[in-house]
Design an enzyme around this catalytic site. Structure first.
Site, PDB file in Angstrom:
ATOM      1  N   HIS A 247      28.132 -34.759  -8.056  1.00 37.24           N
ATOM      2  CA  HIS A 247      28.126 -34.016  -6.783  1.00 37.24           C
ATOM      3  C   HIS A 247      29.297 -33.045  -6.668  1.00 37.24           C
ATOM      4  O   HIS A 247      30.101 -33.110  -5.735  1.00 37.24           O
ATOM      5  CB  HIS A 247      28.178 -34.993  -5.606  1.00 37.24           C
ATOM      6  CG  HIS A 247      26.932 -35.791  -5.425  1.00 37.24           C
ATOM      7  ND1 HIS A 247      26.732 -36.605  -4.329  1.00 37.24           N
ATOM      8  CD2 HIS A 247      25.826 -35.935  -6.197  1.00 37.24           C
ATOM      9  CE1 HIS A 247      25.567 -37.212  -4.444  1.00 37.24           C
ATOM     10  NE2 HIS A 247      24.993 -36.810  -5.572  1.00 37.24           N
TER      11      HIS A 247
ATOM     12  N   ASP B  74      30.555 -34.108  -2.380  1.00 42.56           N
ATOM     13  CA  ASP B  74      31.373 -35.285  -2.046  1.00 42.56           C
ATOM     14  C   ASP B  74      31.752 -36.097  -3.271  1.00 42.56           C
ATOM     15  O   ASP B  74      32.338 -37.175  -3.155  1.00 42.56           O
ATOM     16  CB  ASP B  74      30.649 -36.167  -1.020  1.00 42.56           C
ATOM     17  CG  ASP B  74      29.402 -36.854  -1.583  1.00 42.56           C
ATOM     18  OD1 ASP B  74      29.068 -36.672  -2.769  1.00 42.56           O
ATOM     19  OD2 ASP B  74      28.738 -37.587  -0.814  1.00 42.56           O
TER      20      ASP B  74
ATOM     21  N   ARG C  65      26.964 -33.296   1.538  1.00 42.13           N
ATOM     22  CA  ARG C  65      26.860 -34.286   0.460  1.00 42.13           C
ATOM     23  C   ARG C  65      26.926 -33.615  -0.918  1.00 42.13           C
ATOM     24  O   ARG C  65      27.817 -33.899  -1.695  1.00 42.13           O
ATOM     25  CB  ARG C  65      25.560 -35.081   0.597  1.00 42.13           C
ATOM     26  CG  ARG C  65      25.399 -36.201  -0.431  1.00 42.13           C
ATOM     27  CD  ARG C  65      24.162 -37.039  -0.106  1.00 42.13           C
ATOM     28  NE  ARG C  65      23.995 -38.123  -1.060  1.00 42.13           N
ATOM     29  CZ  ARG C  65      23.256 -38.050  -2.177  1.00 42.13           C
ATOM     30  NH1 ARG C  65      22.618 -36.908  -2.465  1.00 42.13           N
ATOM     31  NH2 ARG C  65      23.151 -39.078  -2.982  1.00 42.13           N
TER      32      ARG C  65
ATOM     33  N   ALA D 191      22.122 -38.027   7.962  1.00 45.49           N
ATOM     34  CA  ALA D 191      21.381 -37.348   6.898  1.00 45.49           C
ATOM     35  C   ALA D 191      20.145 -36.732   7.537  1.00 45.49           C
ATOM     36  O   ALA D 191      19.300 -37.432   8.096  1.00 45.49           O
ATOM     37  CB  ALA D 191      20.974 -38.320   5.789  1.00 45.49           C
TER      38      ALA D 191
ATOM     39  N   TYR E 257      18.211 -35.103  10.459  1.00 45.59           N
ATOM     40  CA  TYR E 257      18.339 -35.096  11.917  1.00 45.59           C
ATOM     41  C   TYR E 257      18.987 -36.397  12.394  1.00 45.59           C
ATOM     42  O   TYR E 257      18.949 -37.424  11.711  1.00 45.59           O
ATOM     43  CB  TYR E 257      16.959 -34.931  12.558  1.00 45.59           C
ATOM     44  CG  TYR E 257      16.179 -33.779  11.980  1.00 45.59           C
ATOM     45  CD1 TYR E 257      16.547 -32.454  12.232  1.00 45.59           C
ATOM     46  CD2 TYR E 257      15.070 -34.009  11.166  1.00 45.59           C
ATOM     47  CE1 TYR E 257      15.835 -31.398  11.681  1.00 45.59           C
ATOM     48  CE2 TYR E 257      14.347 -32.953  10.619  1.00 45.59           C
ATOM     49  CZ  TYR E 257      14.739 -31.654  10.875  1.00 45.59           C
ATOM     50  OH  TYR E 257      14.041 -30.614  10.321  1.00 45.59           O
TER      51      TYR E 257
ATOM     52  N   ASP F  48      18.288 -39.044  14.006  1.00 45.69           N
ATOM     53  CA  ASP F  48      17.047 -39.623  14.521  1.00 45.69           C
ATOM     54  C   ASP F  48      16.907 -41.129  14.300  1.00 45.69           C
ATOM     55  O   ASP F  48      15.889 -41.716  14.685  1.00 45.69           O
ATOM     56  CB  ASP F  48      15.846 -38.906  13.895  1.00 45.69           C
ATOM     57  CG  ASP F  48      15.921 -38.854  12.367  1.00 45.69           C
ATOM     58  OD1 ASP F  48      16.671 -39.656  11.768  1.00 45.69           O
ATOM     59  OD2 ASP F  48      15.238 -37.998  11.772  1.00 45.69           O
TER      60      ASP F  48
ATOM     61  N   GLU G 197      22.711 -43.504  12.831  1.00 49.06           N
ATOM     62  CA  GLU G 197      23.061 -42.102  13.018  1.00 49.06           C
ATOM     63  C   GLU G 197      23.448 -41.802  14.464  1.00 49.06           C
ATOM     64  O   GLU G 197      24.362 -41.010  14.722  1.00 49.06           O
ATOM     65  CB  GLU G 197      21.889 -41.220  12.599  1.00 49.06           C
ATOM     66  CG  GLU G 197      21.613 -41.235  11.107  1.00 49.06           C
ATOM     67  CD  GLU G 197      20.378 -40.450  10.720  1.00 49.06           C
ATOM     68  OE1 GLU G 197      20.454 -39.639   9.783  1.00 49.06           O
ATOM     69  OE2 GLU G 197      19.333 -40.640  11.378  1.00 49.06           O
TER      70      GLU G 197
END
Length: 465
Positions: free
Chosen positions: A161, A180, A245, A285, A287, A289, A324
């Site tokens: 990453h 990250d 990320r 990650a 939305y 939600d 989240e």
């Protein structure tokens, strides 16, 4: 590394959901358009970036080849322009990555400069310690690059990453995406993700860039901090936006800056980047939600080293975990689009997958380009084009008339048994060039795991007839 025969290379291709039988007759109707497929070149050592360089050539960086290669887009003839001897190139995302040409390149202003980002090791270990941005000068008479000069050094890097896309912004500053470094997963699971961390004034003054992980940074062409960079938590640094990320794509549509960011097991993101914007990772990650993702912080577990390896989905280990909706922060920004959001209780295990992540809902977005309103391929006009490395698919995201919003559902094109790393549109808009990795596994064109790519280190060409 010249043109290859297609009959054994591309195999069947999926374009807008319509299969073509063999690529030795690779023509298909794509709505109003006729598209044919070919292989321009293969055998390059993991292409990462493609740009239009001098003399109408495609200039490509090869991540593990550690080179910049010039490729004739008509013949496939190639020439090495420069080799980065100091780069450290190993899997997964280490080596020579992003490249950008000065806005005044080849315009007679003596600014024929090329900027490149690569990772390197200071300790001869098995991973990169740092990254750096360097500037090369182009010798038009000899057709070579040289005189490597360091612009910005010791940005954080690792064995995963690393982000690594470079882009000039509208004011002539350079933007660089930094990932990250794969913290909180696999072999790095006991390392704390830094994507929400902001350095102190003292750290910035000391060139301690450890907290630049998971950021989009912005800098002057001498590496210094622009005076108009945003202050975040009262600190002005190279950081322009944060909470990412593994951002591997940047493109402007007018004055709107879009990016791609790879999700964990769900929710690859297409974002609009704004100064000081917080894009949520690792607490969010996609939305906010509370669906199939929650932040399992393995690095905070007192017995982290003794736990089963965290691969991005629940594994039964008891660690601090957060929904989240529990995360609150200033200036949170949410995606224009995700690939893909799934509900709670989604089954991430699939018996057909020897390596489980291949069957997860993510597509692993790797690059992004804009196809213009007046382009020759009518069905692609005014759209973002996004490559999915895990699916060997090009995703089209139609835009609003002003280019400031993604509208509607994604449309899939050009699915092959390859790992797509980079997309490039020809100057006359008649061709789409897609670079492939030279190895890896993917979810193939038949929606089954494929352990071997069809075209190694290739540039595929999809063009209007």
């Amino acid at each position: 590394m010249q043109k290859s025969l297609l009959a054994t290379a591309l195999l069947a291709t999926l374009i807008s959901g319509a299969a073509i039988a063999k690529v030795d007759n690779p023509t298909v109707a794509m709505q109003q358009d006729e598209i044919k497929a070919s292989v321009l070149i293969d055998g390059l050592n993991n292409i990462w970036e493609m740009k239009w360089g001098a003399n109408g050539d495609i200039w490509a960086t090869t991540r593990q080849g550690k080179e910049i290669v010039a490729i004739n887009p008509s013949t496939g003839a190639s020439k090495v322009l420069y080799t980065f001897d100091k780069a450290f190139a190993e899997p997964v995302h280490q080596g020579v990555l992003g490249m950008e040409l000065h806005p005044n390149f080849a315009k007679g202003t003596d600014e024929d400069y090329v900027y490149v980002y690569y990772t390197y090791s200071d300790s001869s270990k098995d991973k990169s310690d740092f990254g750096r941005v360097v500037r090369l000068s182009y010798d038009a008479k000899n057709g070579t690059l040289g005189d490597e000069q360091i612009v910005l050094d010791k940005t954080p890097a690792g064995n995963d990453h690393n982000g690594g896309r470079l882009l000039f912004d509208k004011s002539g500053k350079l933007l660089l995406t930094l990932g990250d470094n794969g913290y909180n997963q696999y072999g790095n699971m006991c390392k704390e993700i830094q994507s929400q961390k902001i350095p102190t004034d003292a750290e910035v003054a000391a060139n301690d860039f450890n907290k630049y992980r998971g950021k989009v940074i912005r800098f002057n062409l001498d590496g210094s901090i622009p005076s108009d960079n945003p202050e975040i938590n009262g600190v002005r640094s190279h950081i322009y936006a944060y909470g990412f990320r593994n951002p591997q794509g940047l493109v402007y549509v007018g004055d709107t800056l879009y990016n791609t960011d790879q999700g964990p097991a769900v929710d690859d993101e297409i974002n609009i980047i704004e100064a000081a914007g917080n894009y949520g990772w690792p607490h969010i990650a996609g939305y906010q939600d509370d669906m199939a993702y929650s932040y399992a912080n393995f690095s905070a577990a007192p017995n982290c080293a003794e736990l089963p390896e965290y691969i991005g989905v629940p594994n039964g280990a008891v660690v601090p975990e957060f929904k989240e909706s529990e995360f609150q922060a200033d200036n949170l920004k949410f995606p224009q689009k995700t690939f893909y959001t799934v509900p709670q209780g989604y089954n991430f295990s699939d018996e057909k997958c020897e390596i489980g992540y291949i069957c997860w809902p993510t597509v692993a977005t790797t690059s992004i380009a804009y196809y213009p309103k007046n382009g020759k391929i009518k069905s692609l006009q005014n759209s973002l084009l996004v490559t999915g490395v895990k699916t060997g698919t090009l995703y089209q995201l139609p835009l609003s008339a002003d280019g400031k919003q993604v509208q509607g559902e994604s449309i899939t094109h050009f699915r092959t048994d390859n790992r797509y790393r980079m997309v490039l549109v020809s100057p006359d808009t008649s061709k789409i060039y897609i670079a492939t990795d030279d190895a890896g596994i993917l979810m193939g064109k038949d929606i089954q795991p494929v352990m071997k790519v069809a075209n190694k280190g290739a540039i595929l060409v999809f063009e209007a007839k």
